[in-house]
Design a protein around this motif. Structure first.
Motif, PDB file in Angstrom:
ATOM      1  N   SER A 159       0.839  -1.202   0.000  1.00  0.00           N
ATOM      2  CA  SER A 159       0.000   0.000   0.000  1.00  0.00           C
ATOM      3  C   SER A 159       0.871   1.248   0.000  1.00  0.00           C
ATOM      4  CB  SER A 159      -0.942   0.011   1.207  1.00  0.00           C
ATOM      5  OG  SER A 159      -0.214   0.047   2.409  1.00  0.00           O
ATOM      6  N   VAL A 160       0.241   2.364  -0.347  1.00  0.00           N
ATOM      7  CA  VAL A 160       0.944   3.631  -0.446  1.00  0.00           C
ATOM      8  C   VAL A 160       0.107   4.712   0.229  1.00  0.00           C
ATOM      9  CG1 VAL A 160       1.949   5.317  -2.045  1.00  0.00           C
ATOM     10  CG2 VAL A 160       1.893   2.900  -2.682  1.00  0.00           C
ATOM     11  N   LYS A 161       0.732   5.479   1.110  1.00  0.00           N
ATOM     12  CA  LYS A 161       0.053   6.616   1.730  1.00  0.00           C
ATOM     13  C   LYS A 161       0.379   7.848   0.903  1.00  0.00           C
ATOM     14  CE  LYS A 161      -0.715   8.911   6.126  1.00  0.00           C
ATOM     15  NZ  LYS A 161      -0.281   8.998   7.543  1.00  0.00           N
ATOM     16  N   VAL A 162      -0.666   8.554   0.473  1.00  0.00           N
ATOM     17  CA  VAL A 162      -0.475   9.718  -0.391  1.00  0.00           C
ATOM     18  C   VAL A 162      -1.173  10.944   0.190  1.00  0.00           C
ATOM     19  CG1 VAL A 162      -0.306   8.287  -2.473  1.00  0.00           C
ATOM     20  CG2 VAL A 162      -2.515   9.286  -1.831  1.00  0.00           C
ATOM     21  N   LEU A 163      -0.738  12.084  -0.276  1.00  0.00           N
ATOM     22  CA  LEU A 163      -1.438  13.343  -0.060  1.00  0.00           C
ATOM     23  C   LEU A 163      -2.148  13.610  -1.380  1.00  0.00           C
ATOM     24  CD1 LEU A 163      -1.778  15.788   1.906  1.00  0.00           C
ATOM     25  CD2 LEU A 163       0.074  16.880   0.638  1.00  0.00           C
ATOM     26  N   ASN A 164      -3.487  13.590  -1.365  1.00  0.00           N
ATOM     27  CA  ASN A 164      -4.206  13.745  -2.628  1.00  0.00           C
ATOM     28  C   ASN A 164      -4.402  15.213  -2.987  1.00  0.00           C
ATOM     29  OD1 ASN A 164      -6.457  14.639  -1.161  1.00  0.00           O
ATOM     30  ND2 ASN A 164      -7.606  12.748  -1.440  1.00  0.00           N
ATOM     31  N   LYS A 165      -5.011  15.465  -4.117  1.00  0.00           N
ATOM     32  CA  LYS A 165      -5.163  16.838  -4.616  1.00  0.00           C
ATOM     33  C   LYS A 165      -6.054  17.694  -3.724  1.00  0.00           C
ATOM     34  CE  LYS A 165      -8.917  15.712  -7.811  1.00  0.00           C
ATOM     35  NZ  LYS A 165      -9.336  15.718  -9.204  1.00  0.00           N
ATOM     36  N   ILE A 170      -4.399   9.795   2.483  1.00  0.00           N
ATOM     37  CA  ILE A 170      -5.162   8.554   2.348  1.00  0.00           C
ATOM     38  C   ILE A 170      -4.241   7.416   1.899  1.00  0.00           C
ATOM     39  CG2 ILE A 170      -7.361   9.714   1.872  1.00  0.00           C
ATOM     40  CD1 ILE A 170      -6.982   9.065  -1.075  1.00  0.00           C
ATOM     41  N   VAL A 171      -4.684   6.204   2.153  1.00  0.00           N
ATOM     42  CA  VAL A 171      -3.938   5.014   1.737  1.00  0.00           C
ATOM     43  C   VAL A 171      -4.571   4.482   0.461  1.00  0.00           C
ATOM     44  CG1 VAL A 171      -3.266   2.670   2.367  1.00  0.00           C
ATOM     45  CG2 VAL A 171      -3.294   4.466   4.113  1.00  0.00           C
ATOM     46  N   LYS A 172      -3.723   4.191  -0.505  1.00  0.00           N
ATOM     47  CA  LYS A 172      -4.187   3.684  -1.795  1.00  0.00           C
ATOM     48  C   LYS A 172      -3.400   2.442  -2.183  1.00  0.00           C
ATOM     49  CE  LYS A 172      -5.780   7.865  -4.144  1.00  0.00           C
ATOM     50  NZ  LYS A 172      -5.724   8.585  -5.425  1.00  0.00           N
ATOM     51  N   GLY A 173      -3.987   1.668  -3.063  1.00  0.00           N
ATOM     52  CA  GLY A 173      -3.258   0.592  -3.706  1.00  0.00           C
ATOM     53  C   GLY A 173      -2.379   1.196  -4.790  1.00  0.00           C
ATOM     54  N   LEU A 174      -1.368   0.494  -5.183  1.00  0.00           N
ATOM     55  CA  LEU A 174      -0.416   0.998  -6.171  1.00  0.00           C
ATOM     56  C   LEU A 174      -1.101   1.431  -7.470  1.00  0.00           C
ATOM     57  CD1 LEU A 174       2.586   1.475  -6.579  1.00  0.00           C
ATOM     58  CD2 LEU A 174       2.782  -0.856  -7.390  1.00  0.00           C
ATOM     59  N   ASN A 175      -2.072   0.670  -7.933  1.00  0.00           N
ATOM     60  CA  ASN A 175      -2.735   0.974  -9.198  1.00  0.00           C
ATOM     61  C   ASN A 175      -3.760   2.089  -9.092  1.00  0.00           C
ATOM     62  OD1 ASN A 175      -1.237  -0.976 -10.519  1.00  0.00           O
ATOM     63  ND2 ASN A 175      -2.697  -2.583 -10.016  1.00  0.00           N
ATOM     64  N   GLU A 176      -4.035   2.571  -7.878  1.00  0.00           N
ATOM     65  CA  GLU A 176      -4.995   3.662  -7.682  1.00  0.00           C
ATOM     66  C   GLU A 176      -4.338   5.038  -7.668  1.00  0.00           C
ATOM     67  OE1 GLU A 176      -8.262   1.749  -4.731  1.00  0.00           O
ATOM     68  OE2 GLU A 176      -6.245   1.984  -3.887  1.00  0.00           O
ATOM     69  N   ILE A 177      -3.009   5.077  -7.640  1.00  0.00           N
ATOM     70  CA  ILE A 177      -2.289   6.351  -7.570  1.00  0.00           C
ATOM     71  C   ILE A 177      -2.461   7.111  -8.877  1.00  0.00           C
ATOM     72  CG2 ILE A 177      -0.012   7.408  -7.341  1.00  0.00           C
ATOM     73  CD1 ILE A 177       0.770   5.034  -5.614  1.00  0.00           C
ATOM     74  N   THR A 178      -2.728   8.416  -8.754  1.00  0.00           N
ATOM     75  CA  THR A 178      -2.851   9.274  -9.937  1.00  0.00           C
ATOM     76  C   THR A 178      -1.698  10.274  -9.962  1.00  0.00           C
ATOM     77  OG1 THR A 178      -4.119  11.052  -8.879  1.00  0.00           O
ATOM     78  CG2 THR A 178      -5.371   9.135  -9.684  1.00  0.00           C
ATOM     79  N   GLY A 179      -1.586  11.006 -11.033  1.00  0.00           N
ATOM     80  CA  GLY A 179      -0.556  12.028 -11.170  1.00  0.00           C
ATOM     81  C   GLY A 179      -0.728  13.189 -10.207  1.00  0.00           C
ATOM     82  N   LYS A 180      -1.890  13.314  -9.609  1.00  0.00           N
ATOM     83  CA  LYS A 180      -2.165  14.396  -8.642  1.00  0.00           C
ATOM     84  C   LYS A 180      -1.790  14.001  -7.217  1.00  0.00           C
ATOM     85  CE  LYS A 180      -4.718  16.958 -11.588  1.00  0.00           C
ATOM     86  NZ  LYS A 180      -4.342  18.225 -12.055  1.00  0.00           N
ATOM     87  N   ASP A 181      -1.495  12.718  -6.985  1.00  0.00           N
ATOM     88  CA  ASP A 181      -1.138  12.237  -5.649  1.00  0.00           C
ATOM     89  C   ASP A 181       0.343  12.463  -5.379  1.00  0.00           C
ATOM     90  OD1 ASP A 181      -3.704  11.205  -5.015  1.00  0.00           O
ATOM     91  OD2 ASP A 181      -3.270   9.355  -6.117  1.00  0.00           O
ATOM     92  N   ILE A 182       0.647  12.802  -4.130  1.00  0.00           N
ATOM     93  CA  ILE A 182       2.032  12.924  -3.689  1.00  0.00           C
ATOM     94  C   ILE A 182       2.299  11.762  -2.741  1.00  0.00           C
ATOM     95  CG2 ILE A 182       3.669  14.307  -2.364  1.00  0.00           C
ATOM     96  CD1 ILE A 182       2.156  16.774  -3.472  1.00  0.00           C
TER      97      ILE A 182
END
Length: 195
Positions: A159-165, A170-182
């Motif tokens: 899993s990956v914890k990101v800062l979204n736009k 939030i925590v996302k799966g690898l394939n859910e990450i977008t270009g707007k996520d940090i």
């Protein structure tokens, strides 16, 4: 622009924010230009605060790790460069067995900050007796900057914890990450090295 940088300095500290700098001293790339300001975030909370400030002030920012994949030529970057040096690594879950020979770890979950150098990640895992990241020892780059392009990282990610736009962590799966996520932190699942 100058007023926005002054606000950033008042929030992050005059010593920590450098103005009008040449990026050549701060990135691995041999081709570098100048930036209006630079802040080196040494923890995830500092990284998030710097990003929040830039977004709130509508100040252009460029987030970099080691800078091994960055080239700034021609026009200088007028905004703020945020260099991600958050580098915490920890084991937070293990599976194994207890026998007469002692406790044997068979697999573990590793949490790595996105600013962690790949060579540091490799060394940490090797020291813990975990396999899978030995080939990262000579690769320049950081976890966050290499996450989407490095096969070894991708195949061991849970899993990956990101800062979204929207500014939410939030925590996302690898394939859910977008270009707007940090990318802030990554959880890896590794197995013990075979002896």
């Amino acid at each position: 622009m100058e007023e926005k940088i002054k606000i950033i300095i008042s929030e992050l500290g005059e010593i920590r924010v450098k103005k009008n700098i040449n990026l050549g001293d701060y990135i691995e790339s041999i081709i570098a230009g100048d930036a209006g300001a630079l802040f080196i975030a040494t923890s995830t909370p500092e990284l998030i605060k710097a990003i929040y400030l830039c977004r709130e002030l509508k100040l252009d920012y460029l987030l970099i790790g080691s800078g091994s994949k960055i080239v700034i030529v021609g026009n200088n970057f007028k905004g703020m460069v945020i260099k991600n040096r958050s580098h915490n690594l920890k084991i937070f879950g293990v599976k194994g067995k207890v026998s007469r020979a002692g406790i044997g770890i068979r697999e573990a979950f590793i949490e790595a900050d996105s600013g962690t150098n790949l060579s540091d990640l490799s060394a940490f895992c090797t020291k813990q007796g975990l396999g899978g990241f030995e080939d990262l020892s000579d690769i320049k780059g950081t976890v966050g900057g290499s996450m989407l392009s490095n096969f070894l990282l991708r195949e061991n990610t849970t899993s990956v914890k990101v800062l979204n736009k929207f500014g939410s962590e939030i925590v996302k799966g690898l394939n859910e990450i977008t270009g707007k996520d940090i990318i802030l932190k990554v959880i890896f699942h590794l197995k013990a090295k075979e002896v």
